[in-house]
Write an enzyme that holds these catalytic residues in place. Structure first.
Site, PDB file in Angstrom:
ATOM      1  N   HIS A 278       3.159   7.687   8.728  1.00 24.49           N
ATOM      2  CA  HIS A 278       1.966   7.147   8.083  1.00 24.49           C
ATOM      3  C   HIS A 278       1.648   7.864   6.776  1.00 24.49           C
ATOM      4  O   HIS A 278       1.413   9.067   6.779  1.00 24.49           O
ATOM      5  CB  HIS A 278       0.796   7.294   9.055  1.00 24.49           C
ATOM      6  CG  HIS A 278      -0.498   6.742   8.576  1.00 24.49           C
ATOM      7  ND1 HIS A 278      -1.647   7.490   8.525  1.00 24.49           N
ATOM      8  CD2 HIS A 278      -0.827   5.504   8.144  1.00 24.49           C
ATOM      9  CE1 HIS A 278      -2.640   6.737   8.087  1.00 24.49           C
ATOM     10  NE2 HIS A 278      -2.180   5.530   7.851  1.00 24.49           N
TER      11      HIS A 278
ATOM     12  N   HIS B 128      -4.060   6.014  -1.181  1.00 26.31           N
ATOM     13  CA  HIS B 128      -4.832   5.403  -0.108  1.00 26.31           C
ATOM     14  C   HIS B 128      -6.261   5.061  -0.495  1.00 26.31           C
ATOM     15  O   HIS B 128      -6.724   3.930  -0.338  1.00 26.31           O
ATOM     16  CB  HIS B 128      -4.846   6.313   1.121  1.00 26.31           C
ATOM     17  CG  HIS B 128      -5.670   5.747   2.232  1.00 26.31           C
ATOM     18  ND1 HIS B 128      -7.015   6.012   2.384  1.00 26.31           N
ATOM     19  CD2 HIS B 128      -5.350   4.883   3.225  1.00 26.31           C
ATOM     20  CE1 HIS B 128      -7.476   5.347   3.428  1.00 26.31           C
ATOM     21  NE2 HIS B 128      -6.490   4.661   3.951  1.00 26.31           N
TER      22      HIS B 128
HETATM   23  O1  G3P Z   1      -0.742   1.302   8.750  1.00 25.59           O
HETATM   24  C1  G3P Z   1      -1.975   1.442   9.340  1.00 25.59           C
HETATM   25  C2  G3P Z   1      -2.924   2.240   8.534  1.00 25.59           C
HETATM   26  O2  G3P Z   1      -2.342   2.703   7.353  1.00 25.59           O
HETATM   27  C3  G3P Z   1      -4.158   1.524   8.227  1.00 25.59           C
HETATM   28  O3  G3P Z   1      -5.181   2.386   7.926  1.00 25.59           O
HETATM   29  O4  G3P Z   1      -6.714   3.452   6.400  1.00 25.59           O
HETATM   30  O5  G3P Z   1      -4.654   4.638   7.045  1.00 25.59           O
HETATM   31  O6  G3P Z   1      -4.547   2.705   5.507  1.00 25.59           O
HETATM   32  P1  G3P Z   1      -5.258   3.338   6.659  1.00 25.59           P
HETATM   33 CA    CA Z   2      -2.243   2.351   5.061  1.00 29.26          CA
END
Ligand code: G3P
Ligand code: CA
Length: 289
Positions: free
Chosen positions: A40, A82
């Site tokens: 992630h 992000h």
């Molecule tokens: O891929 C799932 C996740 O990335 C969604 O949440 O806020 O970490 O982008 P966020």
């Molecule tokens: Ca994401």
């Protein structure tokens, strides 16, 4: 040896084996993962999120799949980040103290290229940069990695769907070999639908947990329903798998963001297709069988 002890020893051996393999072989081993493990924002527990260092870290750890976020600068360049603001993950407040609230879309690509996107995480990553999407795609290509790309905050960036697809095309990612390695996802159903309409061959994911009654509609344009692990159950996963996505294959579910062994085992037991995690090593060890 007791059966559980044998299983634990086998899991430890397999984990050690993956760690010792060259990354290409480790990626091949990872292809057999069930569920798939997706790093992630890169391996973001171990390197600053959404930097080239974070995707390199995932690669070094033997993880092929990475998830990253794309947004747009003031002068129309796509960058990997992000938050809607640069404040949390860069030194923008020091370099540009009068530019609050430091939104990505208020800075040019050249201004963003000056920022340090690593020191907030650790001094050992000082000087890491916010990558452009082109820089990022070249690194993922170099590493032979696979990509879940999230179009973040699309309401702020009209036309970002088409622009993202153009960069992916320019970088060679919309040909048959790369389409197997690519998912484009978003919290915006309109954006996911738009990507599907523009490039029907691209695999797509909707971020969220729609009501089961609404899943057939999502399945007309999304191949995956990617939900927070706190919102799903075994029966929800079964309801997803009972449907077919737009490519005539069972609808899939990746769940996020699972960073501990107990929850990784729980959602693996539900039958999810993938787990998105800041700690891919923890999830792999917990779910290897
Ligand atoms: O891929 C799932 C996740 O990335 C969604 O949440 O806020 O970490 O982008 P966020
Ligand atoms: Ca994401």
């Amino acid at each position: 040896m007791h059966v559980r002890a044998v299983a634990a020893a086998t899991t430890a051996f397999m984990g050690a084996t993956v760690l010792l393999l060259p990354t290409s072989a480790a990626h091949a081993a990872a292809d057999a993962e069930n569920p798939l493990v997706v790093a992630h924002r890169g391996a973001s527990a171990y390197a600053p999120e959404n930097t080239l260092a974070a995707v390199d870290k995932a690669d070094e750890m033997g993880f092929a799949w990475v998830e990253n976020d794309v947004q747009r600068t003031k002068d129309g360049r796509l960058v990997v980040l992000h938050d809607a603001t640069l404040a949390r993950t860069t030194d923008v407040e020091e370099l540009y103290p009068d530019r609050a609230p430091w939104n990505v879309g208020d800075f040019t690509a050249a201004e963003i290229a000056r920022l340090d996107a690593g020191s907030w995480f650790s001094t050992s990553y000082a000087g890491a940069r916010v990558p452009t999407l082109e820089q990022y795609m070249r690194r993922v290509s170099r590493n032979h990695q696979k990509l879940v790309l999230e179009i973040k905050n699309p309401q702020l960036y009209p036309g970002i769907e088409q622009q993202t697809l153009k960069v992916l095309s320019n970088e060679g990612w919309l040909g048959p070999a790369h389409l197997r390695k690519l998912v484009i996802q978003s919290f915006s159903a309109d954006t996911v639908r738009r990507v599907h309409e523009l490039r029907p061959a691209v695999k797509t994911g909707f971020l969220g947990t729609p009501d089961i009654a609404d899943l057939p509609e999502y399945a007309t344009f999304a191949d995956q329903i990617n939900s927070s692990y706190t919102t799903i159950s075994r029966s929800y996963v079964s309801a997803i798998h009972a449907l077919e996505g737009p490519h005539g294959k069972p609808l899939e579910i990746l769940t996020w963001t699972v960073n501990d062994a107990d929850n990784a085992r729980l959602v693996a037991g539900y039958g999810v297709d993938g787990i998105i995690t800041n700690k891919p090593d923890v999830v792999r060890e917990a779910t290897l069988s």
